[in-house]
Design a protein around this motif. Structure first.
Motif, mmCIF file in Angstrom:
data_model
loop_
_atom_site.group_PDB
_atom_site.id
_atom_site.type_symbol
_atom_site.label_atom_id
_atom_site.label_comp_id
_atom_site.label_asym_id
_atom_site.label_seq_id
_atom_site.Cartn_x
_atom_site.Cartn_y
_atom_site.Cartn_z
ATOM 1 N N PRO A 228 0.828 -1.318 0.036
ATOM 2 C CA PRO A 228 -0.026 -0.196 0.003
ATOM 3 C C PRO A 228 0.914 1.396 -0.092
ATOM 4 C CG PRO A 228 0.001 -0.888 2.131
ATOM 5 C CD PRO A 228 0.864 -2.053 1.378
ATOM 6 N N GLY A 229 0.342 2.307 -0.426
ATOM 7 C CA GLY A 229 0.774 3.795 -0.491
ATOM 8 C C GLY A 229 0.997 4.222 1.023
ATOM 9 N N ALA A 332 6.908 -7.071 8.537
ATOM 10 C CA ALA A 332 5.158 -6.982 8.610
ATOM 11 C C ALA A 332 4.687 -6.036 7.553
ATOM 12 C CB ALA A 332 4.793 -6.558 9.999
ATOM 13 N N GLY A 333 5.433 -5.589 6.705
ATOM 14 C CA GLY A 333 5.047 -4.485 5.497
ATOM 15 C C GLY A 333 4.759 -3.155 6.318
ATOM 16 N N GLY A 407 5.061 11.311 3.822
ATOM 17 C CA GLY A 407 3.653 10.982 3.065
ATOM 18 C C GLY A 407 2.670 9.961 4.004
ATOM 19 N N HIS A 408 3.234 9.618 4.888
ATOM 20 C CA HIS A 408 2.463 8.579 5.848
ATOM 21 C C HIS A 408 1.209 9.454 6.431
ATOM 22 C CE1 HIS A 408 5.675 5.924 5.156
ATOM 23 N NE2 HIS A 408 4.785 4.945 5.316
ATOM 24 N N LEU A 409 1.722 10.468 7.234
ATOM 25 C CA LEU A 409 0.753 11.638 7.887
ATOM 26 C C LEU A 409 1.127 12.848 7.503
ATOM 27 C CD1 LEU A 409 0.735 9.865 11.465
ATOM 28 C CD2 LEU A 409 -1.091 9.704 9.978
ATOM 29 N N LEU A 551 -4.567 10.216 -4.124
ATOM 30 C CA LEU A 551 -4.616 10.430 -2.651
ATOM 31 C C LEU A 551 -4.266 9.376 -1.836
ATOM 32 C CD1 LEU A 551 -8.254 12.098 -2.543
ATOM 33 C CD2 LEU A 551 -6.011 13.263 -2.524
ATOM 34 N N GLU A 552 -4.284 7.814 -2.500
ATOM 35 C CA GLU A 552 -3.618 6.972 -1.758
ATOM 36 C C GLU A 552 -2.085 7.022 -1.584
ATOM 37 O OE1 GLU A 552 -5.400 3.723 -3.830
ATOM 38 O OE2 GLU A 552 -7.219 3.734 -2.358
#
Length: 632
Positions: A228-229, A332-333, A407-409, A551-552
């Protein structure tokens, strides 16, 4: 290396994943253990190298094989012939039925072409394989081998097989060992064991971030789920620092920010709650403190595995333990975001209201970090914060800026929190919200008016158009918008594709329906990048799916990404213009409805191209005046 205490006559169990196993020798196929000409090298630590035998076990302790040292004892540095006796094989795991032995593969698939697979297959790679006849896709799944997780690789390979006329999938457990040359030789040997003289075909390599990594739709869905992004990837925010450094205070303040934004689930793993529920019975000895951190790390990694955010703030003084937690999270990704709260020891002692440092200096508290036990400063921190003489908000800003870059938060915006993007469909439309707004920017209306003071110039408004390949719709938007804007210098247009081709011309069908006088000679396509998104003032997409994709991948841009029709519809309902319009619409962020979508005309004939062109031109005739401040 893990080994349990056993009587001297018993073999020592060793986890298979902890061993460095190198397979070399001739490329003749191996169908069992101890065949002449085969060489297996088992590198053991000195403490185990003098034993008579070791037992290889899986992570849950199931014995898999017995390794006996059959020759005379020799120094640990000297190689010894090994006798390996199989005891069992793994009984459980996803897609277990696809893990076949070479003998089973020969029995079922002899005569086919064998294709080693270590990543999801692209459209181009599938086209390469389509004419090879019956094939076996050998999914090389193991720690460090596939780009995707092992399960993700198998799922993606099964989906890809459905796009081929005759393809079987076989899974081969093949772990990487950090030595490219040895891993290559091992891979050649293993694939040769399965093919045994049948043709072996390698795939053209395509990097995951290459614009040519265009997957079939069903494969793309698996890749997106498995990889996932940043906006959906699990995240562990790990604060480390001395006692009294301010790490727990910053961690709590950050958790409040995440909860206020309401876009991610968040869990705090800190302090007495963890000690009471997760680490009950552990003392404050060095060994038990490190065990406590590893337990926190394991739980945090599981939270990250499911896309959540975990915030932890142990002292975690030792680099080895922090690296163990990083490895758990990454396996765990998830993303491991390390914050070093680097407040100096002198400042931490000055703040010590409980007198812990004074007690430690008097010898009343043994193994106290910073006094009688060392603190190993991280060299791999994502961000370093010194809280000396700073407010909580000021120090936290260092973390927020670093988080926004990943880009995570994006928690840097101080405007009122808006509902999650996931809930957009339940919100009123953007047109309905904008119609309620006053005819000027509220932020400026509430501020005192400064007469005689000119606004600083902000430069041209930069508009980025986005579609899929950047050769039809977004390309047409760019060249048409430039034509409609004429010689204006206060607005600039560019375009890109979510899966954009590189350096392609405008599609012939769309070029044929350009208005008279519109030139496209200097247009070339390109894939969208973070730099393009960040450099744009507003991003206008052809479809809601493009908007969702952006957006993702780039959640920090959520206030400036709209579909073209969505933006045009809202602009018509507003008296605002230019940057004020963009800012106002960004605060509302209404849902992009499917009726806003501009249908893809690619290879659908002149009529489809003409309809797309007419719709795009009409929308641009609304959008451009709204952005440039012209009346309409």
């Amino acid at each position: 290396m893990s080994a349990s205490s056993l009587p001297q006559h018993c073999p020592t169990p060793v986890e298979l994943d902890d061993l460095e196993l190198l397979l070399s020798g001739a490329l003749a196929p191996l169908t069992g253990f101890n065949e002449p000409g085969s060489v297996v090298t088992l590198t053991l630590p000195p403490a185990l190298a003098t034993l008579d035998a070791v037992e290889l076990v899986d992570p849950e302790g199931l014995p898999l094989a017995l390794v006996s040292l059959v020759e005379e004892r020799a120094p640990a540095s000297v190689s010894k012939p090994l006798k390996i006796s199989p005891l069992a094989h793994a009984q459980f795991g996803p897609f277990r039925s696809l893990y076949l032995t070479p003998a089973q593969v020969r029995e079922q698939y002899a005569g086919r072409t064998f294709v080693p697979v270590t990543d999801a297959l692209t459209v181009g790679q599938l086209e390469e394989l389509a004419d090879l006849g019956p094939v076996v896709l050998l999914a090389l799944a193991g720690t460090g081998t596939p780009t995707l997780s092992s399960v993700g690789l198998i799922r993606a390979t099964l989906a890809a097989a459905d796009h081929l006329p005759d393809a079987a999938v076989v899974v081969v457990p093949l772990a990487a060992h950090g030595d490219p040359a040895a891993d290559h030789d091992l891979g050649v040997q293993v694939v040769g064991n399965y093919a045994q003289g049948d043709p072996v075909t390698g795939l053209t390599s395509v990097a995951a971030d290459d614009p040519q990594a265009d997957y079939p739709e069903d494969v793309a869905e698996i890749v997106d789920f498995d990889r996932p992004g940043p906006g959906k990837q699990g995240l562990v925010l790990f604060f480390t620092g001395l006692s009294g450094s301010g790490k727990s205070t910053l961690a709590r303040a950050l958790m409040d920010k995440v909860l206020e934004q309401g876009e991610r689930t968040v869990t705090s793993l800190d302090g007495d709650v963890v000690r009471r529920n997760l680490s009950a019975g552990l003392t404050f000895s060095k060994a038990d403190r490190e065990t406590n951190i590893r337990r926190i790390g394991w739980v945090a990694a599981e939270i990250a595995r499911h896309g959540g955010v975990a915030i932890v703030s142990p002292i975690a003084p030792f680099d080895e333990t922090r690296q163990q937690v990083r490895e758990m999270v990454e396996q765990a990704g998830g993303e491991f975001f390390l914050v070093h709260v680097a407040t100096p020891l002198e400042e931490c002692e000055r703040r010590d209201r409980k007198g812990l440092y004074a007690k430690a200096r008097r010898g009343e508290i043994p193994e106290f970090t910073g006094i009688s036990s060392p603190y190993e400063e991280p060299t791999d921190a994502t961000v370093r914060v010194d809280t000396t003489g700073r407010s909580i908000e000021d120090a936290l800003d260092d973390v927020l800026v670093a988080l926004a870059k990943t880009g995570h938060l994006d928690l840097t915006d101080s405007s009122p929190v808006e509902p999650s993007l996931v809930e957009e469909v339940a919100k009123p439309s953007l047109v309905e919200e904008v119609a309620k707004q006053p005819s000027q920017n509220q932020d400026e209306a509430e501020a005192p008016v400064e007469t005689g003071v000119a606004r600083p110039p902000q430069g041209a408004i930069k508009v980025l158009f986005v579609c899929t390949a950047n050769i039809c719709r977004s390309a047409f938007m760019e060249v048409t918008a430039r034509h409609l804007a004429g010689d204006r210098t206060d607005i600039e247009f560019s375009s890109a594709g979510t899966h954009g081709f590189k350096d392609h011309a405008l599609d012939e069908g769309m070029a044929a329906v350009l208005a008279a006088g519109v030139s496209h000679d200097d247009f070339t396509s390109r894939p969208v990048t973070r730099e393009l998104i960040e450099g744009a003032d507003v991003v206008l997409t052809a479809e809601s799916t493009h908007r969702t994709f952006l957006l993702e991948e780039h959640p920090q841009a959520f206030r400036k990404v709209f579909t073209l029709a969505q933006f045009a519809e809202a602009a018509e309902a507003s008296d605002l213009r230019g940057r004020d319009l963009i800012k106002s619409l960004g605060r509302q962020r209404g849902a992009a409805r499917h009726e806003h979508d501009i249908a893809d005309p690619y290879r659908r004939g002149p009529q489809a191209s003409s309809e797309a062109a007419q719709r795009i031109t009409g929308l641009l005739q609304t959008v451009i005046p709204a952005l440039t401040g012209e009346t309409h």
